[in-house]
Design a protein around this motif. Structure first.
Motif, PDB file in Angstrom:
ATOM      1  N   GLU A  43      44.485  21.272  44.605  1.00 37.40           N
ATOM      2  CA  GLU A  43      44.574  22.256  43.542  1.00 37.40           C
ATOM      3  C   GLU A  43      43.318  22.383  42.702  1.00 37.40           C
ATOM      4  O   GLU A  43      43.193  23.313  41.915  1.00 37.40           O
ATOM      5  CB  GLU A  43      45.766  21.943  42.649  1.00 37.40           C
ATOM      6  N   THR A  44      42.346  21.480  42.833  1.00 37.48           N
ATOM      7  CA  THR A  44      41.162  21.571  41.984  1.00 37.48           C
ATOM      8  C   THR A  44      40.270  22.738  42.411  1.00 37.48           C
ATOM      9  O   THR A  44      40.198  23.084  43.587  1.00 37.48           O
ATOM     10  CB  THR A  44      40.338  20.268  41.989  1.00 37.48           C
ATOM     11  N   ASP A  47      37.918  22.775  45.347  1.00 45.69           N
ATOM     12  CA  ASP A  47      38.263  21.480  45.961  1.00 45.69           C
ATOM     13  C   ASP A  47      37.337  20.348  45.526  1.00 45.69           C
ATOM     14  O   ASP A  47      37.165  19.357  46.242  1.00 45.69           O
ATOM     15  CB  ASP A  47      38.268  21.572  47.495  1.00 45.69           C
ATOM     16  N   TYR A  49      36.346  17.284  43.013  1.00 43.84           N
ATOM     17  CA  TYR A  49      36.898  16.301  42.089  1.00 43.84           C
ATOM     18  C   TYR A  49      35.865  15.193  41.911  1.00 43.84           C
ATOM     19  O   TYR A  49      35.382  14.632  42.898  1.00 43.84           O
ATOM     20  CB  TYR A  49      38.206  15.715  42.636  1.00 43.84           C
ATOM     21  N   SER A  95      41.869  15.715  29.946  1.00 46.55           N
ATOM     22  CA  SER A  95      42.930  16.583  30.448  1.00 46.55           C
ATOM     23  C   SER A  95      43.292  17.633  29.400  1.00 46.55           C
ATOM     24  O   SER A  95      44.265  17.478  28.675  1.00 46.55           O
ATOM     25  CB  SER A  95      44.166  15.759  30.822  1.00 46.55           C
ATOM     26  N   SER A 137      36.737  17.857  36.854  1.00 44.96           N
ATOM     27  CA  SER A 137      37.536  18.768  37.679  1.00 44.96           C
ATOM     28  C   SER A 137      38.053  19.909  36.821  1.00 44.96           C
ATOM     29  O   SER A 137      38.032  19.845  35.590  1.00 44.96           O
ATOM     30  CB  SER A 137      38.726  18.047  38.333  1.00 44.96           C
ATOM     31  N   ALA A 138      38.526  20.933  37.499  1.00 47.67           N
ATOM     32  CA  ALA A 138      39.197  22.053  36.843  1.00 47.67           C
ATOM     33  C   ALA A 138      40.280  22.563  37.779  1.00 47.67           C
ATOM     34  O   ALA A 138      40.113  22.550  39.005  1.00 47.67           O
ATOM     35  CB  ALA A 138      38.216  23.174  36.516  1.00 47.67           C
ATOM     36  N   VAL A 139      41.381  22.975  37.208  1.00 49.67           N
ATOM     37  CA  VAL A 139      42.460  23.618  37.955  1.00 49.67           C
ATOM     38  C   VAL A 139      42.649  24.985  37.319  1.00 49.67           C
ATOM     39  O   VAL A 139      42.853  25.086  36.104  1.00 49.67           O
ATOM     40  CB  VAL A 139      43.763  22.790  37.893  1.00 49.67           C
ATOM     41  N   ASP A 148      39.234  18.479  33.212  1.00 49.97           N
ATOM     42  CA  ASP A 148      38.877  17.094  32.894  1.00 49.97           C
ATOM     43  C   ASP A 148      37.405  17.176  32.528  1.00 49.97           C
ATOM     44  O   ASP A 148      36.550  17.350  33.391  1.00 49.97           O
ATOM     45  CB  ASP A 148      39.102  16.187  34.099  1.00 49.97           C
TER      46      ASP A 148
END
Length: 179
Positions: A43-44, A47, A49, A95, A137-139, A148
């Motif tokens: 989901e990041t 992709d 991380y 987060s 990371s990012a979603v 994050d």
């Protein structure tokens, strides 16, 4: 309290915990490598991380993630940043979920922002620091972006808020991205 003060408090708490965790990992592993980027389908965003630490002892490797305890959370604030109203709930630097209203179909410029702050080329990393000053990371979902922020400076968050304003977002509800 204003948003810059809040972001600074969150970032400072996380960086202090990150530095403490690094010292702990030096006792646990023969070698410790901070902020290693991986491509992991999921989901990041893109992709990508960035794991906080990879520790190695002999042929064994282990990933280590830093997570602040409940004492690092804050909440119950409403504040402004330019034309953006921010409703802040419990949150920590590693987060932050931004729930956007109105929700743009896409946040134009997000990919450029992400590339700058994930910094896969290592251009941001100070030569004398174990911290890379990058997001981890990012979603991205419609109406919600969770980041994050890792060891990135507060500027990474304010640039993202600026991007929301440029995309017509009027309200961002900020809370923890942890489920």
């Amino acid at each position: 309290m204003n948003i810059l003060t809040l972001l600074t408090l969150l970032q400072t708490a996380y960086v202090a915990e990150f530095q403490y965790a690094y010292q702990q990992q030096l006792d646990r592993f023969e070698a410790v490598f901070p902020e290693i980027a991986f491509r992991m389908p999921g989901e990041t965003f893109q992709d990508i991380y960035v794991v906080d630490f990879v520790g190695r002892t002999g042929a064994d490797n282990g990933a280590v993630e830093v997570s602040l305890n409940e004492g690092a959370y804050v909440g119950g604030y409403t504040m402004s940043y330019g034309d953006l109203t921010l409703e802040v709930g419990p949150v920590s630097w590693e987060s932050i979920a931004f729930n956007l209203t109105p929700a743009p179909p896409e946040v134009v410029g997000f990919e450029t922002w992400f590339a700058k702050w994930v910094d896969l080329e290592g251009a941001r990393r100070p030569m004398d620091s174990m911290m890379s000053q990058v997001i981890h990371s990012a979603v991205v979902e419609r109406g919600r972006i969770t980041v994050d922020f890792g060891t990135a400076p507060v500027e990474a968050a304010t640039e993202l808020l600026d991007l929301f304003i440029q995309n017509g977002v009027l309200v961002a509800r900020i809370d923890s991205g942890r489920q």
